[in-house]
Design an enzyme around this catalytic site. Structure first.
Site, PDB file in Angstrom:
ATOM      1  N   ARG A  23      -6.004  -3.065  11.016  1.00 46.28           N
ATOM      2  CA  ARG A  23      -6.640  -3.397   9.733  1.00 46.28           C
ATOM      3  C   ARG A  23      -7.331  -4.755   9.867  1.00 46.28           C
ATOM      4  O   ARG A  23      -7.025  -5.699   9.141  1.00 46.28           O
ATOM      5  CB  ARG A  23      -5.606  -3.440   8.615  1.00 46.28           C
ATOM      6  CG  ARG A  23      -4.961  -2.088   8.286  1.00 46.28           C
ATOM      7  CD  ARG A  23      -4.185  -2.186   6.983  1.00 46.28           C
ATOM      8  NE  ARG A  23      -3.532  -0.942   6.639  1.00 46.28           N
ATOM      9  CZ  ARG A  23      -2.235  -0.688   6.827  1.00 46.28           C
ATOM     10  NH1 ARG A  23      -1.463  -1.619   7.372  1.00 46.28           N
ATOM     11  NH2 ARG A  23      -1.699   0.458   6.469  1.00 46.28           N
ATOM     12  N   GLN A  36      -0.413  -5.914  16.554  1.00 42.39           N
ATOM     13  CA  GLN A  36       0.244  -4.768  17.181  1.00 42.39           C
ATOM     14  C   GLN A  36      -0.687  -3.561  17.327  1.00 42.39           C
ATOM     15  O   GLN A  36      -0.236  -2.469  17.658  1.00 42.39           O
ATOM     16  CB  GLN A  36       1.493  -4.375  16.379  1.00 42.39           C
ATOM     17  CG  GLN A  36       2.520  -5.496  16.284  1.00 42.39           C
ATOM     18  CD  GLN A  36       3.838  -5.083  15.644  1.00 42.39           C
ATOM     19  OE1 GLN A  36       4.858  -5.685  15.889  1.00 42.39           O
ATOM     20  NE2 GLN A  36       3.829  -4.039  14.823  1.00 42.39           N
ATOM     21  N   ASN A  81       3.539  -2.247  19.589  1.00 43.85           N
ATOM     22  CA  ASN A  81       3.696  -1.801  18.214  1.00 43.85           C
ATOM     23  C   ASN A  81       5.178  -1.583  17.921  1.00 43.85           C
ATOM     24  O   ASN A  81       5.750  -0.544  18.247  1.00 43.85           O
ATOM     25  CB  ASN A  81       2.915  -0.509  17.972  1.00 43.85           C
ATOM     26  CG  ASN A  81       3.050  -0.035  16.528  1.00 43.85           C
ATOM     27  OD1 ASN A  81       3.448  -0.787  15.648  1.00 43.85           O
ATOM     28  ND2 ASN A  81       2.704   1.229  16.293  1.00 43.85           N
ATOM     29  N   ASP A 110       2.069  -8.721   3.824  1.00 48.33           N
ATOM     30  CA  ASP A 110       1.469  -7.552   4.449  1.00 48.33           C
ATOM     31  C   ASP A 110       0.024  -7.864   4.815  1.00 48.33           C
ATOM     32  O   ASP A 110      -0.612  -8.746   4.219  1.00 48.33           O
ATOM     33  CB  ASP A 110       1.511  -6.358   3.490  1.00 48.33           C
ATOM     34  CG  ASP A 110       2.736  -5.483   3.705  1.00 48.33           C
ATOM     35  OD1 ASP A 110       3.442  -5.694   4.707  1.00 48.33           O
ATOM     36  OD2 ASP A 110       2.995  -4.608   2.865  1.00 48.33           O
ATOM     37  N   ASP A 142      -2.540  -5.707   4.547  1.00 46.67           N
ATOM     38  CA  ASP A 142      -3.517  -4.957   3.747  1.00 46.67           C
ATOM     39  C   ASP A 142      -3.407  -5.301   2.270  1.00 46.67           C
ATOM     40  O   ASP A 142      -3.383  -4.429   1.398  1.00 46.67           O
ATOM     41  CB  ASP A 142      -3.336  -3.457   3.961  1.00 46.67           C
ATOM     42  CG  ASP A 142      -1.919  -2.982   3.656  1.00 46.67           C
ATOM     43  OD1 ASP A 142      -1.010  -3.831   3.575  1.00 46.67           O
ATOM     44  OD2 ASP A 142      -1.729  -1.755   3.508  1.00 46.67           O
ATOM     45  N   ASP A 161      13.442  -4.533   4.548  1.00 49.28           N
ATOM     46  CA  ASP A 161      13.424  -5.516   3.468  1.00 49.28           C
ATOM     47  C   ASP A 161      14.584  -5.335   2.492  1.00 49.28           C
ATOM     48  O   ASP A 161      15.248  -6.302   2.102  1.00 49.28           O
ATOM     49  CB  ASP A 161      12.083  -5.487   2.727  1.00 49.28           C
ATOM     50  CG  ASP A 161      11.630  -4.095   2.314  1.00 49.28           C
ATOM     51  OD1 ASP A 161      12.406  -3.125   2.462  1.00 49.28           O
ATOM     52  OD2 ASP A 161      10.481  -3.964   1.840  1.00 49.28           O
ATOM     53  N   HIS A 213      -1.970  -4.497  -3.621  1.00 48.78           N
ATOM     54  CA  HIS A 213      -1.593  -3.696  -2.456  1.00 48.78           C
ATOM     55  C   HIS A 213      -1.816  -2.226  -2.791  1.00 48.78           C
ATOM     56  O   HIS A 213      -1.844  -1.838  -3.962  1.00 48.78           O
ATOM     57  CB  HIS A 213      -0.101  -3.949  -2.156  1.00 48.78           C
ATOM     58  CG  HIS A 213       0.401  -3.394  -0.860  1.00 48.78           C
ATOM     59  ND1 HIS A 213       0.763  -2.076  -0.706  1.00 48.78           N
ATOM     60  CD2 HIS A 213       0.636  -3.989   0.342  1.00 48.78           C
ATOM     61  CE1 HIS A 213       1.192  -1.886   0.542  1.00 48.78           C
ATOM     62  NE2 HIS A 213       1.127  -3.018   1.186  1.00 48.78           N
TER      63      HIS A 213
END
Length: 659
Positions: free
Chosen positions: A200, A229, A258, A285, A287, A397, A421
C-alpha cells in the site's frame, strides 16, 4: 505546579466538508429519548433504537471559505456555532476517571464585538446545562477564560462551548483546554511510531507526510518506523520523497519478510525497547488517514494518566468520513469474542445526529482493548508484559489488551483521537484465507485468558459455526478452520516457526476448493437454472428463530440426499453477499455467491460426501479440544513469557538478540 495544554481547537487539515460535522456543529441539539422513559418493553426499545438512527439534520452547513486555518474559523453574522463536536468537545468523563487532572481551564480567543461565548456541560445521560458565559467587548482580538471542575464527571459527560455572533461576523482564532499539573508532568514524553505496510505504498506515503505536517506532533516523535513487508515498496512511491522530507530525518524503513501485522508491530516494540529513547510506541495501520492532533492528545493523556495506560483512538469510515465505526471494544469472556461495548451504537453518523443530540456518546465507555489501527502503548507496559504474540493477523491487539489488563494496565479508547480506515464490514475476512487466523488466534487467546475451565462456549460455538459453514457449501472455510484447531492442539511452540510460512500454506490449501475459486468477471459463471422453479421466491428478510431452526433441520437432512443433477452445471440462484446467509444457502444445491468487498464471486456446489467426511472430522477435533483444554491452557500460559520475549522475536526477525 505548571500549566499544560490538554487539547487544542482544530479544524480539518484538508478542509473536507465531509468531515466538518466532526469539528463544528451548526445544528440545534435534539436529544434522543431517555432509556428510563422507554422502559423494558421490547417493542418500545426496538422503536426507540430505530428512531435513534433517524437524522436530525436541518441541512445547516459551515462554508469551506469560513475555515480560515487549522485553528481558526469564521462565524457569520446571525449564526450560532457549537464546538460540542467529536474533535472539539472535551471528554471530561475520561479525564476525570483515568488521569490526575481534576480541573481544567478553557481559553477562547475571539474577534467580534458583541459575540457571546457560552460554556456547557453534559451529564452521563446526555442532558446538558449552561455552566458559564462571556460577551466580547470591543473590536479587537479578545481571550476569555473559564475555570471548570471535573468533579461531577465520574460516569461520563463532556464540556464544550458555543459562539453566537453579535455585531457582524466573529472569528474564532484559537481555543485551548489546559490544566495545572505537577512540574514533572509538564514536558511531553516522546514516542516511536510503528507502521506495518504491505503493498500500500501510496496510502503509506501519504500517512507519513501527514505525520510531519504539524511541528508539534513531529516534535513528539523520536523515530517513525515503517516495517516494509511487501513487494510494492513505499520508498518507490512518488509521494515518498515529500514524506521523507516532512519527517526531517526521523524516518527509518525496515525491510523484512511478510510476518503480518503482528510481526510488524512486534518489530516496532522491539526496536523501541532497544533504542531506549521513547516513553511510548505508537501503532498506526498503513491504510489510514490520521488526524495528527490525535497523536498529541493520546500522548498528553498517557503522560497524565494515573498509572501506565494504553491509549487508543477511534475509527471512522474512510469511505463515509462522518461515520464512526469503532468506539469501544470489549471481550465477552464466556464466548471469548470481541464486540462493541454495551450501549455503543456502531456505524454512527455524526452528519445525521450530532454529539449533543446523542445520549449514548456521553456515558464513559470502558474497554478491554483498542484495535491497533491507532494505539499508544507505554514502554513500561511492553517491558512488563512482553511483546505481542506471533499471530500474523487477528487477535494480537485484543489479546495484548487483555494481557495488559490482567497486569494492572488499563486501556482507554479516547474520544477526540481517531483515524479513518476501511470498515471491517467491507472486508471478506471471515471467508477468505483470514478465516484460519480468526479461528486459530481466537483459540490461542482463549487458552491464555479464558476464566472458564474449558473456554466457556468456545468449543460449542466453534462446532456450530462449522456446521453452518458446511450447510452453506463453504468447504474451504471448514477445512481452514479444521487446520487452525489442529495447529492450536500442537501447542505454543510452533507459533514463531509458523509465522513466515503459514499464509502460503493456507493459500495453497484453499486452491483445492471450488468455493474459494473467486472470479471477477460477471460472465465467468453460467446463468442460474433449475429444472423446476421454486414455488416461492427466496425471502431476503431475516427469518425468525422458529424459521431458522426449521432451516437447520432441513439443511441437515438434505446432506443425506442426492443433489439435483442440473446443479452440477448451473447455479440455482445468484446471491449478493448481504443475502448469502447459511439459512438461505442450506436449501440450495448450487449458487453463485458474491464476496462482501464486491469485487468477485464464487460458485458454491453442495457435496453430500464432502459434508459427511468434514462433519466426522469436526466432531473428532472438537471432542479432542474439550478433552485436552485444561492441559493445553497450562501449556500456553506457561509458554507465554518465552513466546512474547525480545529474544524469541529477535530470532524470528533474524537479528542480533536484544541485550
Amino acid at each position: 505546579m505548571a500549566t499544560r495544554v490538554l487539547q487544542r481547537f482544530i479544524m480539518p487539515l484538508d478542509k473536507d466538508p465531509d468531515v466538518f460535522a466532526l469539528y463544528v456543529d451548526p445544528e440545534p441539539a435534539v436529544l434522543d429519548a431517555d432509556k428510563d422513559s422507554i422502559g423494558g418493553d421490547k417493542n418500545a426499545k426496538a422503536v426507540n433504537n430505530a428512531a435513534l438512527r433517524q437524522s436530525t439534520s436541518t441541512g445547516a452547513k459551515v462554508a469551506v471559505e469560513d475555515v480560515l486555518g487549522r485553528h481558526s474559523v469564521r462565524i457569520r453574522e446571525g449564526q450560532e456555532l457549537s464546538f460540542g463536536s467529536y474533535f472539539n468537545g472535551f471528554a471530561a468523563g475520561y479525564w476525570r476517571r483515568w488521569t490526575i487532572v481534576d480541573a481544567v481551564r478553557l481559553d477562547v480567543t475571539l474577534t467580534g464585538p458583541g459575540a457571546h461565548v457560552i460554556v456547557y456541560r453534559s451529564m452521563a445521560n446526555g442532558r446538558s446545562q449552561k455552566v458559564d458565559d462571556a460577551v466580547i467587548e470591543g473590536a479587537g482580538e479578545t481571550t476569555v477564560s473559564f475555570d471548570l471542575t471535573l468533579v461531577p464527571f465520574q460516569d461520563g459527560g463532556w464540556y464544550w462551548f458555543d459562539v453566537i455572533t453579535g455585531e457582524g461576523d466573529a472569528v474564532l482564532s484559537g481555543a485551548t483546554w489546559s490544566a495545572e499539573v505537577p512540574e514533572d508532568r509538564v514536558a511531553p514524553r516522546s514516542a516511536t511510531v510503528g507502521i506495518t505496510t504491505m503493498n500500500r505504498p501510496d496510502f503509506c506515503a501519504a500517512l507519513l507526510e501527514s505525520l510531519g505536517a504539524d511541528a508539534d506532533v513531529l516534535g513528539l516523535l523520536d523515530e517513525v518506523l515503517v516495517m516494509e513487508q511487501g513487494t510494492k515498496k513505499v520508498a518507490d512511491d512518488a509521494g515518498f520523497p515529500a514524506a521523507e522530507k516532512a519527517l526531517q530525518g526521523k524516518l527509518r524503513v525496515i525491510e523484512q519478510a511478510n510476518l503480518g501485522g503482528s510481526g510488524g508491530f512486534a518489530r516496532a516494540q522491539l526496536e523501541t525497547l532497544r533504542a531506549g529513547k521513547s516513553a511510548y510506541v505508537l501503532f498506526l495501520d498503513d491504510d489510514i488517514i490520521c488526524e495528527p492532533e490525535s497523536i498529541l492528545r493520546a500522548v498528553t493523556f498517557g503522560d497524565l494518566a494515573r498509572r501506565p495506560t494504553i491509549v487508543g483512538g477511534h475509527m471512522f469510515s474512510i469511505y463515509s468520513r462522518s461515520r464512526l465505526h469503532s468506539f469501544g471494544e470489549i471481550i465477552n469472556r464466556y464466548r471469548f469474542w470481541w464486540h462493541s461495548a454495551p450501549t455503543v451504537h456502531p456505524d454512527w453518523d455524526f452528519g445525521a445526529r450530532n454529539l449533543r443530540s446523542t445520549r449514548w456518546l456521553h456515558k464513559r465507555i470502558d474497554v478491554d482493548f483498542n484495535p491497533w489501527f491507532m494505539c499508544l502503548i507505554p514502554v513500561e507496559v511492553v517491558e512488563r508484559i512482553g511483546l505481542g504474540l506471533p499471530l500474523f493477523i487477528k487477535w494480537d491487539d485484543s489479546e495484548y489488551g487483555v494481557r495488559a489488563q490482567a497486569a494492572g494496565f488499563p486501556t482507554v479508547s479516547m474520544p477526540g483521537a481517531a483515524v479513518w480506515h476501511v470498515p471491517w464490514t467491507d472486508k471478506n475476512d471471515a471467508l477468505d484465507w483470514q478465516a484460519y487466523f480468526h479461528q486459530r488466534n481466537r483459540f490461542v487467546a482463549a487458552l491464555l485468558h479464558s476464566p472458564f475451565k474449558r473456554g466457556g462456549r468456545m468449543v460449542t460455538e466453534s462446532f456450530q459455526h462449522q456446521v453452518m459453514h458446511l450447510m452453506s457449501m463453504q468447504y474451504s472455510v471448514v477445512e481452514m478452520r479444521h487446520q487452525a484447531l489442529l495447529d492450536v492442539l500442537d501447542g505454543p511452540g510452533k507459533l514463531h516457526a509458523d509465522l513466515p510460512t503459514k499464509l502460503g500454506e493456507i493459500r495453497e490449501m484453499r486452491k483445492e476448493w471450488r468455493d474459494a475459486d473467486l472470479k471477477a468477471d460477471p460472465d465467468a459463471f453460467p446463468a442460474p437454472r433449475r429444472a423446476k422453479p421454486k414455488k416461492r421466491d427466496m425471502d431476503a428478510e431475516i427469518p425468525g428463530a422458529m424459521q431458522q431452526r426449521k432451516a437447520k433441520l432441513i439443511g441437515a437432512v438434505r446432506q443425506f440426499k442426492g443433489v439435483r443433477p442440473l446443479s452440477r452445471e448451473f447455479p440455482e440462484t445468484a446471491l449478493p453477499a448481504m443475502d448469502a446467509k447459511w439459512y438461505r444457502l442450506a436449501g440450495l444445491d448450487a449458487a453463485v455467491v458474491s464476496m462482501p468487498d464486491g469485487t468477485s464471486a464464487a460458485f458454491y456446489q453442495r457435496d453430500p460426501e464432502q459434508f459427511r467426511a468434514a462433519m466426522k472430522k469436526t466432531i473428532e477435533i472438537h471432542k479432542r479440544l474439550l478433552r485436552e483444554w485444561p492441559t493445553l491452557a497450562e501449556q500456553y500460559r506457561a509458554g507465554l513469557g518465552e513466546v512474547t520475549s525480545q529474544e524469541a522475536w529477535a530470532r524470528t526477525f533474524g537479528i542480533e538478540e536484544a541485550q
